[in-house]
Design a protein around this motif. Structure first.
Motif, mmCIF file in Angstrom:
data_model
loop_
_atom_site.group_PDB
_atom_site.id
_atom_site.type_symbol
_atom_site.label_atom_id
_atom_site.label_comp_id
_atom_site.label_asym_id
_atom_site.label_seq_id
_atom_site.Cartn_x
_atom_site.Cartn_y
_atom_site.Cartn_z
ATOM 1 N N GLY A 95 48.328 -56.461 -30.735
ATOM 2 C CA GLY A 95 49.091 -56.312 -29.515
ATOM 3 C C GLY A 95 48.751 -55.088 -28.702
ATOM 4 N N VAL A 96 47.776 -54.277 -29.152
ATOM 5 C CA VAL A 96 47.465 -53.021 -28.465
ATOM 6 C C VAL A 96 46.003 -52.960 -28.031
ATOM 7 C CG1 VAL A 96 47.482 -50.506 -28.625
ATOM 8 C CG2 VAL A 96 49.280 -51.840 -29.746
ATOM 9 N N GLY A 97 45.078 -52.886 -28.994
ATOM 10 C CA GLY A 97 43.678 -52.730 -28.641
ATOM 11 C C GLY A 97 42.799 -52.600 -29.868
ATOM 12 N N ILE A 98 41.686 -51.880 -29.714
ATOM 13 C CA ILE A 98 40.717 -51.669 -30.788
ATOM 14 C C ILE A 98 40.641 -50.175 -31.071
ATOM 15 C CG2 ILE A 98 38.339 -51.993 -31.548
ATOM 16 C CD1 ILE A 98 38.088 -54.186 -29.456
ATOM 17 N N LYS A 99 40.850 -49.806 -32.305
ATOM 18 C CA LYS A 99 40.755 -48.393 -32.695
ATOM 19 C C LYS A 99 39.357 -48.131 -33.224
ATOM 20 C CE LYS A 99 42.966 -44.780 -35.469
ATOM 21 N NZ LYS A 99 43.254 -43.944 -34.298
ATOM 22 N N ALA A 100 38.674 -47.162 -32.609
ATOM 23 C CA ALA A 100 37.321 -46.775 -33.025
ATOM 24 C C ALA A 100 37.387 -45.432 -33.743
ATOM 25 C CB ALA A 100 36.406 -46.670 -31.812
ATOM 26 N N LEU A 101 36.646 -45.335 -34.830
ATOM 27 C CA LEU A 101 36.619 -44.097 -35.608
ATOM 28 C C LEU A 101 35.212 -43.882 -36.136
ATOM 29 C CD1 LEU A 101 37.970 -41.723 -37.186
ATOM 30 C CD2 LEU A 101 38.392 -43.364 -39.035
ATOM 31 N N THR A 102 34.695 -42.678 -35.951
ATOM 32 C CA THR A 102 33.408 -42.329 -36.543
ATOM 33 C C THR A 102 33.458 -40.884 -37.001
ATOM 34 O OG1 THR A 102 31.011 -42.245 -36.204
ATOM 35 C CG2 THR A 102 32.386 -41.660 -34.326
ATOM 36 N N ASN A 103 32.835 -40.609 -38.133
ATOM 37 C CA ASN A 103 32.749 -39.225 -38.606
ATOM 38 C C ASN A 103 31.412 -39.006 -39.289
ATOM 39 O OD1 ASN A 103 33.092 -40.477 -41.099
ATOM 40 N ND2 ASN A 103 35.279 -39.991 -41.193
ATOM 41 N N HIS A 104 31.148 -37.758 -39.620
ATOM 42 C CA HIS A 104 29.874 -37.357 -40.226
ATOM 43 C C HIS A 104 28.682 -37.721 -39.339
ATOM 44 C CE1 HIS A 104 32.105 -36.319 -43.782
ATOM 45 N NE2 HIS A 104 32.492 -37.564 -43.972
ATOM 46 N N GLY A 105 28.916 -37.747 -38.021
ATOM 47 C CA GLY A 105 27.819 -38.022 -37.092
ATOM 48 C C GLY A 105 26.867 -36.849 -36.982
ATOM 49 N N MET A 106 25.613 -37.158 -36.615
ATOM 50 C CA MET A 106 24.587 -36.123 -36.453
ATOM 51 C C MET A 106 23.782 -36.412 -35.184
ATOM 52 S SD MET A 106 23.216 -35.868 -40.397
ATOM 53 C CE MET A 106 23.059 -37.649 -40.529
ATOM 54 N N ALA A 107 23.246 -35.348 -34.575
ATOM 55 C CA ALA A 107 22.455 -35.507 -33.362
ATOM 56 C C ALA A 107 21.386 -34.430 -33.290
ATOM 57 C CB ALA A 107 23.350 -35.439 -32.130
ATOM 58 N N ASN A 108 20.206 -34.811 -32.814
ATOM 59 C CA ASN A 108 19.121 -33.878 -32.494
ATOM 60 C C ASN A 108 18.937 -33.855 -30.989
ATOM 61 O OD1 ASN A 108 18.385 -33.065 -35.126
ATOM 62 N ND2 ASN A 108 17.244 -34.955 -35.434
ATOM 63 N N ILE A 109 18.994 -32.672 -30.419
ATOM 64 C CA ILE A 109 18.986 -32.518 -28.965
ATOM 65 C C ILE A 109 17.930 -31.501 -28.579
ATOM 66 C CG2 ILE A 109 20.373 -31.795 -26.968
ATOM 67 C CD1 ILE A 109 22.856 -32.630 -28.556
ATOM 68 N N SER A 110 17.199 -31.784 -27.499
ATOM 69 C CA SER A 110 16.285 -30.799 -26.925
ATOM 70 C C SER A 110 16.842 -30.340 -25.579
ATOM 71 C CB SER A 110 14.885 -31.396 -26.740
ATOM 72 O OG SER A 110 14.896 -32.396 -25.738
ATOM 73 N N THR A 111 16.518 -29.108 -25.206
ATOM 74 C CA THR A 111 17.056 -28.570 -23.965
ATOM 75 C C THR A 111 16.183 -27.429 -23.460
ATOM 76 O OG1 THR A 111 19.006 -27.524 -22.958
ATOM 77 C CG2 THR A 111 18.556 -26.978 -25.250
ATOM 78 N N ASN A 112 16.259 -27.183 -22.183
ATOM 79 C CA ASN A 112 15.700 -25.952 -21.603
ATOM 80 C C ASN A 112 16.814 -24.913 -21.525
ATOM 81 O OD1 ASN A 112 13.233 -27.271 -21.201
ATOM 82 N ND2 ASN A 112 13.868 -27.998 -19.182
ATOM 83 N N TRP A 113 16.443 -23.656 -21.613
ATOM 84 C CA TRP A 113 17.460 -22.622 -21.585
ATOM 85 C C TRP A 113 17.027 -21.467 -20.705
ATOM 86 C CZ3 TRP A 113 15.598 -17.949 -23.135
ATOM 87 C CH2 TRP A 113 14.496 -17.937 -24.005
ATOM 88 N N GLU A 114 18.042 -20.749 -20.263
ATOM 89 C CA GLU A 114 17.824 -19.528 -19.475
ATOM 90 C C GLU A 114 18.896 -18.528 -19.884
ATOM 91 O OE1 GLU A 114 17.654 -18.031 -14.803
ATOM 92 O OE2 GLU A 114 18.430 -20.021 -15.319
ATOM 93 N N VAL A 115 18.492 -17.283 -20.179
ATOM 94 C CA VAL A 115 19.442 -16.228 -20.526
ATOM 95 C C VAL A 115 19.245 -15.036 -19.593
ATOM 96 C CG1 VAL A 115 19.659 -16.888 -22.945
ATOM 97 C CG2 VAL A 115 17.883 -15.266 -22.280
ATOM 98 N N LYS A 116 20.373 -14.385 -19.255
ATOM 99 C CA LYS A 116 20.343 -13.182 -18.420
ATOM 100 C C LYS A 116 21.304 -12.165 -19.020
ATOM 101 C CE LYS A 116 19.328 -15.503 -14.005
ATOM 102 N NZ LYS A 116 19.806 -15.742 -12.630
ATOM 103 N N SER A 117 20.854 -10.913 -19.072
ATOM 104 C CA SER A 117 21.713 -9.831 -19.552
ATOM 105 C C SER A 117 21.321 -8.559 -18.795
ATOM 106 C CB SER A 117 21.525 -9.636 -21.063
ATOM 107 O OG SER A 117 20.301 -8.967 -21.329
ATOM 108 N N PRO A 118 22.100 -7.456 -18.953
ATOM 109 C CA PRO A 118 21.711 -6.214 -18.276
ATOM 110 C C PRO A 118 20.340 -5.701 -18.722
ATOM 111 C CG PRO A 118 23.997 -6.108 -19.009
ATOM 112 C CD PRO A 118 23.416 -7.343 -19.597
#
Length: 459
Positions: free
Chosen positions: A52-75
Protein backbone atom coordinates in the motif's frame (compact mmCIF):
# COMPACT_ATOMS: atom_id res chain seq x y z
CA UNK A 1 21.32 -0.49 -13.74
CA UNK A 2 22.05 2.14 -11.08
CA UNK A 3 25.77 1.37 -11.34
CA UNK A 4 25.71 2.02 -15.09
CA UNK A 5 23.65 5.19 -14.71
CA UNK A 6 26.08 6.53 -12.10
CA UNK A 7 29.01 6.18 -14.51
CA UNK A 8 27.16 8.26 -17.10
CA UNK A 9 26.20 11.13 -14.79
CA UNK A 10 28.05 14.39 -14.19
CA UNK A 11 28.97 14.77 -10.51
CA UNK A 12 28.94 18.35 -9.13
CA UNK A 13 32.29 19.94 -8.21
CA UNK A 14 33.45 19.41 -4.64
CA UNK A 15 34.74 22.59 -2.99
CA UNK A 16 35.91 23.37 0.52
CA UNK A 17 38.50 24.86 2.84
CA UNK A 18 40.52 23.17 5.54
CA UNK A 19 43.20 24.32 8.00
CA UNK A 20 46.35 22.21 8.27
CA UNK A 21 47.48 22.90 11.82
CA UNK A 22 50.30 20.37 11.78
CA UNK A 23 51.87 22.36 8.90
CA UNK A 24 50.89 25.68 10.56
CA UNK A 25 48.85 26.63 7.46
CA UNK A 26 45.74 28.61 8.33
CA UNK A 27 43.72 27.36 5.37
CA UNK A 28 43.90 25.39 2.17
CA UNK A 29 41.12 26.00 -0.36
CA UNK A 30 40.49 22.94 -2.52
CA UNK A 31 38.31 22.32 -5.56
CA UNK A 32 37.70 18.90 -7.13
CA UNK A 33 36.37 19.10 -10.71
CA UNK A 34 35.59 16.71 -13.57
CA UNK A 35 34.58 14.00 -11.10
CA UNK A 36 34.06 10.66 -12.87
CA UNK A 37 32.87 7.37 -11.39
CA UNK A 38 34.81 4.51 -13.01
CA UNK A 39 33.68 1.62 -10.84
CA UNK A 40 30.73 1.27 -8.54
CA UNK A 41 29.68 -1.82 -6.63
CA UNK A 42 26.73 -2.55 -4.34
CA UNK A 43 27.38 -6.10 -3.12
CA UNK A 44 24.48 -6.02 -0.64
CA UNK A 45 21.31 -4.63 -2.19
CA UNK A 46 17.69 -5.40 -1.46
CA UNK A 47 14.32 -4.24 -2.73
CA UNK A 48 11.20 -4.93 -0.70
CA UNK A 49 7.55 -4.16 -1.32
CA UNK A 50 5.85 -2.08 1.35
CA UNK A 51 2.14 -2.97 0.95
CA UNK A 52 0.00 0.00 0.00
CA UNK A 53 3.00 2.36 0.07
CA UNK A 54 5.89 1.69 -2.31
CA UNK A 55 9.26 -0.03 -2.74
CA UNK A 56 11.93 0.19 -0.06
CA UNK A 57 15.48 0.18 -1.43
CA UNK A 58 18.46 -0.61 0.77
CA UNK A 59 22.13 -0.99 -0.07
CA UNK A 60 25.22 -1.12 2.12
CA UNK A 61 28.91 -1.95 1.91
CA UNK A 62 29.02 -0.11 -1.42
CA UNK A 63 32.35 0.87 -2.99
CA UNK A 64 33.37 3.36 -5.68
CA UNK A 65 36.52 4.35 -7.57
CA UNK A 66 36.52 7.96 -8.71
CA UNK A 67 38.96 10.09 -10.70
CA UNK A 68 39.05 13.86 -10.47
CA UNK A 69 41.05 16.98 -11.21
CA UNK A 70 42.01 19.12 -8.26
CA UNK A 71 43.19 22.59 -7.44
CA UNK A 72 44.53 23.81 -4.08
CA UNK A 73 45.31 27.35 -2.91
CA UNK A 74 46.88 28.49 0.35
CA UNK A 75 48.90 31.50 1.61
CA UNK A 76 52.10 29.52 0.90
CA UNK A 77 51.37 27.77 -2.41
CA UNK A 78 48.88 26.81 -5.06
CA UNK A 79 48.86 23.87 -7.47
CA UNK A 80 46.72 21.67 -9.72
CA UNK A 81 46.79 18.01 -10.67
CA UNK A 82 44.84 14.77 -10.67
CA UNK A 83 43.68 12.44 -7.93
CA UNK A 84 41.96 9.13 -7.33
CA UNK A 85 39.30 8.82 -4.68
CA UNK A 86 38.26 5.47 -3.22
CA UNK A 87 35.00 5.34 -1.28
CA UNK A 88 33.87 2.42 0.88
CA UNK A 89 31.04 1.73 3.28
CA UNK A 90 28.49 3.43 0.98
CA UNK A 91 25.02 3.12 2.51
CA UNK A 92 21.66 4.18 1.03
CA UNK A 93 18.04 3.66 1.91
CA UNK A 94 14.90 5.23 0.50
CA UNK A 95 11.24 4.63 -0.29
CA UNK A 96 10.02 4.83 -3.91
CA UNK A 97 6.36 5.84 -4.14
CA UNK A 98 4.53 4.80 -7.33
CA UNK A 99 1.42 6.76 -8.29
CA UNK A 100 -0.56 7.91 -11.35
CA UNK A 101 -1.19 11.41 -12.64
CA UNK A 102 -4.43 12.70 -14.23
CA UNK A 103 -3.24 11.75 -17.74
CA UNK A 104 -2.58 8.10 -16.96
CA UNK A 105 1.21 8.38 -16.66
CA UNK A 106 3.12 6.51 -13.95
CA UNK A 107 4.87 8.85 -11.51
CA UNK A 108 7.72 8.30 -9.04
CA UNK A 109 8.60 9.98 -5.77
CA UNK A 110 11.53 9.35 -3.44
CA UNK A 111 10.83 9.64 0.27
CA UNK A 112 12.86 9.05 3.42
CA UNK A 113 16.19 9.24 1.57
CA UNK A 114 19.24 8.60 3.73
CA UNK A 115 22.77 8.06 2.49
CA UNK A 116 26.20 7.90 4.05
CA UNK A 117 29.77 7.20 2.96
CA UNK A 118 31.83 5.83 5.83
CA UNK A 119 35.35 5.97 4.42
CA UNK A 120 37.22 7.96 1.79
CA UNK A 121 40.84 7.67 0.67
CA UNK A 122 42.46 10.27 -1.56
CA UNK A 123 45.58 9.59 -3.62
CA UNK A 124 47.11 12.60 -5.38
CA UNK A 125 49.21 12.43 -8.53
CA UNK A 126 51.66 14.99 -9.86
CA UNK A 127 55.16 16.32 -9.19
CA UNK A 128 54.43 17.07 -5.54
CA UNK A 129 52.14 14.07 -4.97
CA UNK A 130 54.35 12.79 -2.13
CA UNK A 131 53.87 16.07 -0.29
CA UNK A 132 50.13 16.23 -0.91
CA UNK A 133 49.55 12.62 0.04
CA UNK A 134 51.26 13.29 3.37
CA UNK A 135 48.40 15.60 4.37
CA UNK A 136 45.62 13.85 2.39
CA UNK A 137 44.20 12.19 5.48
CA UNK A 138 43.13 15.46 7.19
CA UNK A 139 41.27 16.40 3.98
CA UNK A 140 39.30 13.15 3.82
CA UNK A 141 36.99 14.13 6.69
CA UNK A 142 35.64 17.31 5.03
CA UNK A 143 35.38 15.45 1.69
CA UNK A 144 33.22 12.83 3.41
CA UNK A 145 31.09 15.55 5.00
CA UNK A 146 30.48 17.25 1.65
CA UNK A 147 29.76 13.96 -0.11
CA UNK A 148 27.21 12.92 2.50
CA UNK A 149 25.43 16.25 2.13
CA UNK A 150 25.35 15.89 -1.68
CA UNK A 151 24.25 12.28 -2.18
CA UNK A 152 20.53 12.44 -1.36
CA UNK A 153 19.97 15.65 -3.35
CA UNK A 154 21.75 14.01 -6.33
CA UNK A 155 19.64 10.84 -6.06
CA UNK A 156 16.44 12.85 -5.61
CA UNK A 157 17.33 14.92 -8.66
CA UNK A 158 17.78 11.77 -10.75
CA UNK A 159 14.35 10.47 -9.66
CA UNK A 160 12.78 13.85 -10.49
CA UNK A 161 14.43 13.84 -13.93
CA UNK A 162 13.11 10.35 -14.58
CA UNK A 163 9.68 11.42 -13.39
CA UNK A 164 9.75 14.42 -15.76
CA UNK A 165 10.46 12.06 -18.66
CA UNK A 166 7.59 9.80 -17.66
CA UNK A 167 5.17 12.74 -17.44
CA UNK A 168 5.93 13.82 -21.03
CA UNK A 169 5.42 10.42 -22.61
CA UNK A 170 2.49 9.75 -24.89
CA UNK A 171 0.11 7.12 -23.56
CA UNK A 172 -1.94 7.42 -26.76
CA UNK A 173 0.36 6.16 -29.50
CA UNK A 174 -0.13 5.97 -33.26
CA UNK A 175 0.50 2.36 -34.26
CA UNK A 176 0.24 2.77 -38.03
CA UNK A 177 -1.91 4.56 -40.64
CA UNK A 178 -5.07 2.97 -39.24
CA UNK A 179 -5.08 2.91 -35.44
CA UNK A 180 -4.05 4.45 -32.13
CA UNK A 181 -3.31 2.50 -28.97
CA UNK A 182 -4.26 3.82 -25.52
CA UNK A 183 -2.23 2.15 -22.77
CA UNK A 184 -2.75 4.67 -19.99
CA UNK A 185 -2.80 3.58 -16.36
CA UNK A 186 -6.37 3.18 -15.15
CA UNK A 187 -5.46 3.66 -11.49
CA UNK A 188 -2.48 3.94 -9.19
CA UNK A 189 -0.24 0.84 -9.01
CA UNK A 190 -1.31 -1.57 -6.31
CA UNK A 191 1.55 -2.80 -4.14
CA UNK A 192 1.14 -5.95 -2.11
CA UNK A 193 3.60 -7.94 -0.05
CA UNK A 194 4.72 -10.01 -3.07
CA UNK A 195 4.19 -7.94 -6.21
CA UNK A 196 3.19 -4.73 -7.96
CA UNK A 197 0.01 -4.80 -10.05
CA UNK A 198 -0.64 -2.24 -12.78
CA UNK A 199 -4.00 -2.09 -14.57
CA UNK A 200 -3.80 -0.52 -18.02
CA UNK A 201 -6.40 0.39 -20.57
CA UNK A 202 -5.04 -1.48 -23.60
CA UNK A 203 -7.56 -0.28 -26.24
CA UNK A 204 -7.16 0.32 -29.99
CA UNK A 205 -9.01 3.17 -31.71
CA UNK A 206 -9.40 4.11 -35.38
CA UNK A 207 -7.35 7.21 -36.14
CA UNK A 208 -10.41 9.40 -36.67
CA UNK A 209 -12.61 8.11 -33.84
CA UNK A 210 -11.72 7.80 -30.14
CA UNK A 211 -15.05 6.33 -29.06
CA UNK A 212 -14.74 3.14 -27.02
CA UNK A 213 -15.63 -0.13 -28.80
CA UNK A 214 -19.33 -1.14 -28.62
CA UNK A 215 -18.65 -4.09 -26.32
CA UNK A 216 -17.60 -4.24 -22.66
CA UNK A 217 -14.24 -5.23 -21.29
CA UNK A 218 -14.24 -8.30 -19.07
CA UNK A 219 -12.07 -8.20 -15.92
CA UNK A 220 -9.52 -10.97 -15.52
CA UNK A 221 -7.07 -11.98 -12.82
CA UNK A 222 -3.52 -13.18 -13.32
CA UNK A 223 -2.77 -16.56 -11.76
CA UNK A 224 -0.77 -16.62 -8.53
CA UNK A 225 2.75 -17.43 -9.69
CA UNK A 226 6.24 -16.36 -8.60
CA UNK A 227 8.71 -18.26 -10.81
CA UNK A 228 9.25 -15.30 -13.17
CA UNK A 229 10.07 -11.66 -12.53
CA UNK A 230 7.33 -10.23 -14.76
CA UNK A 231 3.85 -11.44 -15.77
CA UNK A 232 1.93 -9.67 -18.52
CA UNK A 233 -1.74 -10.43 -19.10
CA UNK A 234 -3.14 -9.36 -22.50
CA UNK A 235 -6.91 -9.60 -22.53
CA UNK A 236 -9.23 -10.82 -25.26
CA UNK A 237 -10.71 -7.30 -25.15
CA UNK A 238 -7.33 -5.91 -26.26
CA UNK A 239 -7.39 -8.03 -29.43
CA UNK A 240 -11.11 -7.47 -30.01
CA UNK A 241 -10.62 -3.71 -29.86
CA UNK A 242 -7.80 -4.05 -32.40
CA UNK A 243 -10.05 -6.12 -34.67
CA UNK A 244 -12.87 -3.58 -34.42
CA UNK A 245 -10.57 -0.56 -34.92
CA UNK A 246 -8.82 -2.00 -37.99
CA UNK A 247 -12.19 -3.07 -39.47
CA UNK A 248 -13.68 0.38 -38.90
CA UNK A 249 -10.61 2.01 -40.49
CA UNK A 250 -10.92 -0.20 -43.59
CA UNK A 251 -7.64 -2.00 -43.06
CA UNK A 252 -9.14 -5.39 -44.00
CA UNK A 253 -10.13 -4.32 -47.51
CA UNK A 254 -7.59 -5.25 -50.17
CA UNK A 255 -7.49 -5.56 -53.96
CA UNK A 256 -4.84 -7.81 -55.50
CA UNK A 257 -3.92 -8.34 -59.12
CA UNK A 258 -3.06 -11.65 -60.78
CA UNK A 259 0.60 -10.62 -60.74
CA UNK A 260 0.63 -9.88 -57.00
CA UNK A 261 -1.14 -13.11 -56.11
CA UNK A 262 1.08 -15.13 -58.44
CA UNK A 263 4.28 -13.80 -56.88
CA UNK A 264 3.19 -15.00 -53.42
CA UNK A 265 1.91 -18.29 -54.75
CA UNK A 266 5.22 -18.93 -56.48
CA UNK A 267 7.10 -18.18 -53.25
CA UNK A 268 4.87 -20.30 -51.03
CA UNK A 269 3.64 -23.19 -53.16
CA UNK A 270 4.17 -25.34 -56.22
CA UNK A 271 1.81 -25.70 -59.15
CA UNK A 272 0.68 -22.08 -59.37
CA UNK A 273 0.24 -22.35 -63.13
CA UNK A 274 -2.21 -25.22 -62.67
CA UNK A 275 -4.31 -23.20 -60.20
CA UNK A 276 -4.51 -20.16 -62.44
CA UNK A 277 -5.31 -22.26 -65.48
CA UNK A 278 -8.20 -23.90 -63.59
CA UNK A 279 -9.67 -20.47 -62.82
CA UNK A 280 -9.23 -19.49 -66.44
CA UNK A 281 -10.86 -22.71 -67.57
CA UNK A 282 -13.94 -22.15 -65.43
CA UNK A 283 -14.58 -18.68 -66.84
CA UNK A 284 -12.91 -19.02 -70.26
CA UNK A 285 -10.84 -15.92 -69.64
CA UNK A 286 -7.68 -14.83 -71.30
CA UNK A 287 -7.30 -11.36 -69.72
CA UNK A 288 -5.85 -10.63 -66.24
CA UNK A 289 -8.22 -10.52 -63.30
CA UNK A 290 -8.26 -8.96 -59.83
CA UNK A 291 -9.48 -10.25 -56.49
CA UNK A 292 -11.08 -7.79 -54.06
CA UNK A 293 -11.49 -8.99 -50.47
CA UNK A 294 -13.54 -6.98 -47.99
CA UNK A 295 -14.24 -7.89 -44.38
CA UNK A 296 -18.00 -7.80 -43.77
CA UNK A 297 -17.63 -7.64 -39.96
CA UNK A 298 -14.76 -7.38 -37.46
CA UNK A 299 -12.79 -10.64 -37.28
CA UNK A 300 -13.98 -12.74 -34.33
CA UNK A 301 -11.35 -13.35 -31.61
CA UNK A 302 -11.51 -16.38 -29.33
CA UNK A 303 -9.00 -17.18 -26.60
CA UNK A 304 -9.50 -20.54 -24.92
CA UNK A 305 -6.93 -22.62 -23.02
CA UNK A 306 -4.22 -23.56 -25.51
CA UNK A 307 -6.16 -22.19 -28.49
CA UNK A 308 -6.14 -18.72 -30.10
CA UNK A 309 -8.42 -18.49 -33.16
CA UNK A 310 -9.42 -15.69 -35.52
CA UNK A 311 -12.50 -16.12 -37.74
CA UNK A 312 -12.64 -13.68 -40.66
CA UNK A 313 -16.07 -13.06 -42.28
CA UNK A 314 -15.59 -11.43 -45.66
CA UNK A 315 -16.77 -11.13 -49.23
CA UNK A 316 -14.66 -11.82 -52.26
CA UNK A 317 -15.19 -10.32 -55.68
CA UNK A 318 -13.38 -11.49 -58.80
CA UNK A 319 -13.10 -8.74 -61.40
CA UNK A 320 -11.67 -8.43 -64.87
CA UNK A 321 -10.85 -5.38 -66.96
CA UNK A 322 -10.66 -6.02 -70.71
CA UNK A 323 -8.55 -3.62 -72.73
CA UNK A 324 -10.21 -0.24 -73.31
CA UNK A 325 -13.13 -1.20 -71.09
CA UNK A 326 -14.41 -0.70 -67.56
CA UNK A 327 -13.96 -3.16 -64.69
CA UNK A 328 -16.44 -6.03 -64.83
CA UNK A 329 -17.50 -8.25 -61.92
CA UNK A 330 -17.20 -11.93 -62.76
CA UNK A 331 -18.55 -13.31 -59.51
CA UNK A 332 -19.15 -12.16 -55.93
CA UNK A 333 -19.46 -14.44 -52.93
CA UNK A 334 -19.15 -14.51 -49.13
CA UNK A 335 -16.77 -16.65 -47.12
CA UNK A 336 -15.55 -17.30 -43.59
CA UNK A 337 -11.87 -18.13 -43.07
CA UNK A 338 -11.08 -19.73 -39.72
CA UNK A 339 -7.43 -19.30 -38.71
CA UNK A 340 -5.20 -20.27 -35.83
CA UNK A 341 -2.92 -17.59 -34.35
CA UNK A 342 0.68 -18.52 -33.60
CA UNK A 343 2.55 -16.43 -31.04
CA UNK A 344 6.23 -15.74 -30.42
CA UNK A 345 8.24 -13.04 -28.64
CA UNK A 346 10.98 -11.54 -30.81
CA UNK A 347 13.04 -8.85 -29.13
CA UNK A 348 10.55 -6.71 -27.24
CA UNK A 349 7.51 -7.48 -29.40
CA UNK A 350 4.73 -10.03 -29.53
CA UNK A 351 4.58 -11.41 -33.08
CA UNK A 352 1.42 -13.09 -34.38
CA UNK A 353 1.08 -15.30 -37.45
CA UNK A 354 -2.01 -16.81 -39.09
CA UNK A 355 -2.54 -20.29 -40.48
CA UNK A 356 -5.71 -21.39 -42.25
CA UNK A 357 -7.85 -24.03 -40.51
CA UNK A 358 -11.09 -23.98 -42.50
CA UNK A 359 -12.55 -22.09 -45.43
CA UNK A 360 -16.30 -21.94 -46.05
CA UNK A 361 -17.66 -20.30 -49.20
CA UNK A 362 -21.21 -19.12 -49.92
CA UNK A 363 -22.27 -18.40 -53.52
CA UNK A 364 -25.59 -16.86 -54.55
CA UNK A 365 -28.01 -19.76 -55.01
CA UNK A 366 -29.06 -18.63 -58.43
CA UNK A 367 -25.60 -18.42 -59.92
CA UNK A 368 -23.66 -21.60 -59.12
CA UNK A 369 -24.19 -25.28 -58.56
CA UNK A 370 -22.89 -27.14 -55.49
CA UNK A 371 -20.12 -28.65 -57.63
CA UNK A 372 -18.91 -25.21 -58.69
CA UNK A 373 -19.08 -23.97 -55.10
CA UNK A 374 -16.85 -26.86 -54.05
CA UNK A 375 -14.44 -26.16 -56.91
CA UNK A 376 -14.30 -22.49 -55.97
CA UNK A 377 -13.79 -23.33 -52.29
CA UNK A 378 -10.78 -25.44 -53.14
CA UNK A 379 -9.27 -22.85 -55.49
CA UNK A 380 -9.84 -19.84 -53.22
CA UNK A 381 -8.76 -21.76 -50.13
CA UNK A 382 -5.49 -22.43 -51.95
CA UNK A 383 -5.11 -18.76 -52.94
CA UNK A 384 -5.86 -17.54 -49.40
CA UNK A 385 -3.56 -20.13 -47.83
CA UNK A 386 -0.57 -19.53 -50.11
CA UNK A 387 -1.22 -16.01 -51.43
CA UNK A 388 -3.28 -13.88 -49.01
CA UNK A 389 -2.11 -15.15 -45.61
CA UNK A 390 1.60 -14.66 -46.43
CA UNK A 391 0.75 -11.02 -47.19
CA UNK A 392 -1.11 -10.71 -43.87
CA UNK A 393 1.70 -12.40 -41.93
CA UNK A 394 4.24 -10.03 -43.47
CA UNK A 395 2.20 -7.12 -42.06
CA UNK A 396 1.89 -8.84 -38.68
CA UNK A 397 5.68 -9.10 -38.39
CA UNK A 398 5.79 -5.57 -36.94
CA UNK A 399 4.11 -7.10 -33.89
CA UNK A 400 2.74 -5.50 -30.74
CA UNK A 401 5.18 -3.65 -28.46
CA UNK A 402 5.51 -5.13 -24.98
CA UNK A 403 6.45 -3.38 -21.72
CA UNK A 404 10.22 -3.06 -21.95
CA UNK A 405 11.92 -0.65 -19.54
CA UNK A 406 14.92 1.15 -21.04
CA UNK A 407 17.80 -1.24 -21.85
CA UNK A 408 15.89 -4.14 -20.32
CA UNK A 409 15.46 -7.29 -22.41
CA UNK A 410 13.21 -10.30 -21.90
CA UNK A 411 14.84 -13.67 -21.15
CA UNK A 412 13.32 -17.10 -20.42
CA UNK A 413 10.02 -15.92 -21.87
CA UNK A 414 6.94 -18.11 -22.19
CA UNK A 415 3.47 -17.52 -23.67
CA UNK A 416 0.30 -19.29 -22.58
CA UNK A 417 -3.20 -18.95 -24.00
CA UNK A 418 -5.66 -19.06 -21.10
CA UNK A 419 -9.38 -18.44 -21.00
CA UNK A 420 -10.00 -14.96 -22.43
CA UNK A 421 -6.41 -13.71 -22.04
CA UNK A 422 -2.77 -14.36 -22.89
CA UNK A 423 -0.21 -14.78 -20.15
CA UNK A 424 3.41 -13.87 -20.83
CA UNK A 425 5.92 -14.95 -18.17
CA UNK A 426 9.45 -13.61 -18.43
CA UNK A 427 12.59 -12.69 -16.57
CA UNK A 428 14.44 -9.42 -17.22
CA UNK A 429 18.06 -8.65 -17.98
CA UNK A 430 19.79 -5.28 -18.06
CA UNK A 431 21.65 -4.76 -21.35
CA UNK A 432 24.19 -1.93 -21.32
CA UNK A 433 24.58 -2.18 -25.10
CA UNK A 434 20.87 -2.47 -25.94
CA UNK A 435 19.82 0.46 -28.12
CA UNK A 436 16.23 1.66 -27.92
CA UNK A 437 14.52 4.77 -29.18
CA UNK A 438 13.13 7.04 -26.42
CA UNK A 439 9.39 6.35 -26.30
CA UNK A 440 6.83 4.79 -24.03
CA UNK A 441 8.53 1.53 -25.04
CA UNK A 442 11.60 2.28 -22.92
CA UNK A 443 12.46 3.27 -19.36
CA UNK A 444 12.66 6.85 -20.59
CA UNK A 445 9.36 5.49 -21.84
CA UNK A 446 7.73 2.69 -19.89
CA UNK A 447 5.58 0.96 -22.48
CA UNK A 448 2.58 -0.65 -20.82
CA UNK A 449 0.06 -1.93 -23.32
CA UNK A 450 -1.52 -4.95 -21.73
CA UNK A 451 -4.64 -5.23 -19.67
CA UNK A 452 -2.58 -5.92 -16.58
CA UNK A 453 1.10 -5.96 -15.65
CA UNK A 454 2.32 -7.66 -12.49
CA UNK A 455 5.96 -7.44 -11.47
CA UNK A 456 7.59 -9.68 -8.86
CA UNK A 457 10.71 -8.79 -6.95
CA UNK A 458 13.78 -10.74 -7.92
CA UNK A 459 15.01 -13.37 -5.44
Amino acid sequence: MIEQMAKERNIPDLKGSESLEFLKIDYVNYNFTNIKIHALSFPNTSLAFVPGVGIKALTNHGMANISTNWEVKSPLFQDTGGADLFLSGVYFTGLLILTRNDFGHPTLQLQDCYSQVSHAHVSFSGELSVLYNSFAEPMEKPILKNLNEMLCPIITGEVEALNANLSMLEVLTKMDNYTLLDFSLLNAPEITENNIDLDLKGVFYPLENLADPPFPSVPFVLPERSDSMLYIGISEYFFKSASFAYFTAGAFNVTLSTKEISSHLVQNSQGVGNVLSRIAEIYILSQPFMIRIMATAPPVINLLPGNFTLDIPASIVILTQPENSTVETIVSMDFVASTSVGLVILGQRLICSLSLNRFRLTLPKSSRSNIEVLRFENILSFIIHFGILPLANAKLQQGFPLPNPHKISFVNSDIEVLEHFLLISTDLRYETSLKQQPSFHGWEGLNLISGQWSGNSAP
